[in-house]
Design an enzyme around this catalytic site. Structure first.
Site, PDB file in Angstrom:
ATOM      1  CG  HIS A   1      12.023   3.647  -8.427  1.00  0.00           C
ATOM      2  ND1 HIS A   1      11.896   3.069  -9.873  1.00  0.00           N
ATOM      3  CD2 HIS A   1      11.404   2.859  -7.063  1.00  0.00           C
ATOM      4  CE1 HIS A   1      11.105   1.469  -8.628  1.00  0.00           C
ATOM      5  NE2 HIS A   1      11.235   2.102  -7.960  1.00  0.00           N
TER       6      HIS A   1
ATOM      7  CG  ASP B   1      13.087   4.594 -12.585  1.00  0.00           C
ATOM      8  OD1 ASP B   1      13.624   3.661 -11.737  1.00  0.00           O
ATOM      9  OD2 ASP B   1      12.075   5.031 -12.452  1.00  0.00           O
TER      10      ASP B   1
ATOM     11  CD  GLU C   1       4.927  -5.420  -7.344  1.00  0.00           C
ATOM     12  OE1 GLU C   1       4.439  -4.378  -6.365  1.00  0.00           O
ATOM     13  OE2 GLU C   1       5.557  -6.441  -7.620  1.00  0.00           O
TER      14      GLU C   1
ATOM     15  CG  HIS D   1       5.504  -7.380  -3.833  1.00  0.00           C
ATOM     16  ND1 HIS D   1       5.814  -5.614  -3.096  1.00  0.00           N
ATOM     17  CD2 HIS D   1       6.077  -7.410  -4.976  1.00  0.00           C
ATOM     18  CE1 HIS D   1       6.178  -5.433  -4.470  1.00  0.00           C
ATOM     19  NE2 HIS D   1       6.808  -6.614  -4.638  1.00  0.00           N
TER      20      HIS D   1
ATOM     21  CG  ASP E   1       7.963  -9.200  -7.333  1.00  0.00           C
ATOM     22  OD1 ASP E   1       7.036  -9.347  -8.249  1.00  0.00           O
ATOM     23  OD2 ASP E   1       8.753  -8.193  -7.222  1.00  0.00           O
TER      24      ASP E   1
HETATM   25  C1  XLS Z   1      10.007  -4.287  -6.882  1.00  0.00           C
HETATM   26  C2  XLS Z   1       8.844  -2.899  -5.806  1.00  0.00           C
HETATM   27  C3  XLS Z   1       8.822  -1.649  -6.914  1.00  0.00           C
HETATM   28  C4  XLS Z   1       8.243  -1.143  -6.137  1.00  0.00           C
HETATM   29  C5  XLS Z   1       8.830   0.672  -6.237  1.00  0.00           C
HETATM   30  O1  XLS Z   1       9.443  -5.386  -5.695  1.00  0.00           O
HETATM   31  O2  XLS Z   1       7.907  -3.930  -6.593  1.00  0.00           O
HETATM   32  O3  XLS Z   1       9.025  -1.712  -7.949  1.00  0.00           O
HETATM   33  O4  XLS Z   1       6.999  -0.582  -6.450  1.00  0.00           O
HETATM   34  O5  XLS Z   1       9.880   0.469  -5.971  1.00  0.00           O
HETATM   35 NI    NI Z   2       5.509  -2.647  -6.750  1.00  0.00          NI
HETATM   36 NI    NI Z   3       7.948  -6.170  -7.287  1.00  0.00          NI
END
Ligand code: XLS
Ligand code: NI
Ligand code: NI
Length: 440
Positions: A104, A107, A271, A274, A310
């Site tokens: 990001h 970071d 992901e 997620h 998460d």
């Molecule tokens: C958060 C997300 C984040 C994204 C990038 O839950 O997974 O890490 O991958 O902003």
């Molecule tokens: Ni992510």
């Molecule tokens: Ni995540």
């Protein structure tokens, strides 16, 4: 410019040593040049390290402060520390042997006191990162903008009801796109952490969704105008921090992209954790994206069966990884996406080597999973158990239906003439045994 060798001095380059090795700082399955299904493992897996979790996240949680001590926080000046952090990250990447990383904006470089200062900080770090990339051959899988940490985004970023906040989000995405292009990033990700809502009745969902559409089209147009040719990716997540309206899961995002006419430029970054938060399996959401031709990239991690957060565990569950790799292989691969370890070491993992163990575990798991997935796909029983079930659509009346040429009346007449159908077994237990036979 050479990266240093001072942040992980006890660790040398991680090598493949095979499954008989008991060296915890070696790979047992990830042999990057081993050929599987006609390609080296490295090209199938396209591993990326997530800059934020590995080098920026101090592992605080809602109940307590961070526990990690960052040896690269050497100065009281955040911009200097950002440079030390980058140096440490490249030392880590070179030792681990991951081909990609992701970041990001925030970071990589600290936010300044103004938009212009933030842009300047980011540019400075990007030019350093470009030199390290050149030196090491490491590549950027994707860049993104953090549109969720700063308090100004408490009501959302691109979906914020206050246009001035939307403008700040735009400024960040503009700079993050420029950074991604400059570093040769192959993708650009939008994860809408604070988009969505916390209360339905102070929210106009359609209005926010349309604003997000305007925002994403503007970002796409700007990206294309500065030479970004890669995929834009949306990363679905059903909740945490906000309840979501447009990116709950893969199917919802596909509907949103269609509504907003974004399907030509956008794909999905799926992901694992997620997908499970949305009540699906990792493989389910990968399949939804893949079947739509929209599987762009993967954030490889996993949740914890005992809670609904998460948790971003490193992915060490072999069955989960096997299922994911079946979808990836059937998708024809994941490139230009990759497998990004959007995962963090546990709060009590405070040995500097823990970051290596975590990545080695994830990389070995998916490497083993790739081999197993390929074996399963090539077992004729798999095709029989999956596609064989649809045999009745391959000829005659069934084929005519599949091609859209049978009316409801025709279905009725055939039903009346054939009587009760035979009960065809789904043979699920046999299928599960097939998976286990390859895994055990
Ligand atoms: C958060 C997300 C984040 C994204 C990038 O839950 O997974 O890490 O991958 O902003
Ligand atoms: Ni992510
Ligand atoms: Ni995540």
């Amino acid at each position: 410019m050479m990266h240093s060798n001072q942040y992980f001095p006890d660790v040398n380059k991680i090598e493949f040593e095979g499954r008989d090795s008991n060296n915890p700082l070696a790979f047992t399955w990830y042999d990057e040049s081993r050929i599987v299904a006609g390609q080296p493992m490295k090209e199938h897996l396209r591993y990326a390290v997530a800059y934020w979790h590995s080098f920026y996240n101090e592992n605080g949680d809602p109940f307590g402060a961070g526990t990690r001590i960052f040896p690269w926080d050497r100065s009281s000046n955040p911009l200097d520390n950002a440079k030390y952090r980058l140096d440490a990250a490249f030392e880590f990447f070179s030792k681990l042997g991951n081909p990609f990383y992701c970041f990001h904006d925030r970071d990589l470089a600290p936010e300044g006191d103004s938009v212009a200062e933030s842009e300047k900080n980011l540019k400075e770090l990007v030019s350093l990162a470009a030199q390290y990339q050149k030196e090491t051959g490491l590549k950027l899988l994707w860049g993104t903008a953090n549109l969720f940490s700063h308090p100004r985004y408490m009501n959302g970023a691109a979906t914020n009801p206050d246009f001035d906040v939307v403008c700040h989000a735009g400024a960040q995405v503009k700079a993050a796109l420029e950074a991604t292009v400059e570093l040769g990033g192959e993708n650009y990700v939008f994860w809408g952490g604070r988009e969505g809502y916390t209360h339905l009745f102070n929210t106009r969902m359609k209005r926010e969704r349309d604003n997000l559409g305007h925002f994403l089209r503007a970002a796409r147009d700007y990206g294309r105008s500065i030479g970004f040719n890669g995929n834009f990716l949306i990363e679905p997540k059903p909740m945490e921090p906000t309840k979501q309206q447009y990116d709950f899961d893969a199917a919802t995002v596909i509907g949103f992209l269609r509504e907003q006419d974004l399907l030509d430029d956008f794909k999905l970054n799926i992901e694992g954790n997620h997908a499970t938060l949305a009540g699906h399996s990792f493989a389910h959401d990968l399949t939804v994206a893949s079947e739509a031709g929209l599987l762009g990239s993967i954030d490889a991690n996993r949740g914890d069966n005992q809670n609904g957060w998460d948790t971003d565990y490193f992915p060490t569950d072999l069955r989960d990884a096997v299922e994911a790799m079946i979808v990836v292989l059937e998708n024809g691969g994941i490139a230009p996406g990759g497998l990004n370890f959007d995962a963090k070491i546990r709060r009590n993992s405070t040995d500097p080597k823990d970051l290596f163990y975590a990545h080695i575990g994830g990389m070995d798991t998916f490497a083993r999973a790739l081999i197993i997935a390929n074996n399963i796909i090539n077992d004729p029983l798999y095709a029989e158990l999956r596609d064989g079930r649809y045999q009745s659509f391959e000829s005659g009346e069934g084929k005519a239906f599949k091609e859209g040429n049978r009316s409801l009346e025709q279905l009725r007449d055939r039903a009346a003439s054939i009587g009760e159908p035979a009960r065809l077994s789904g043979r699920q237990e046999l299928l599960e045994n097939l998976f286990n036979r390859q895994m055990m």
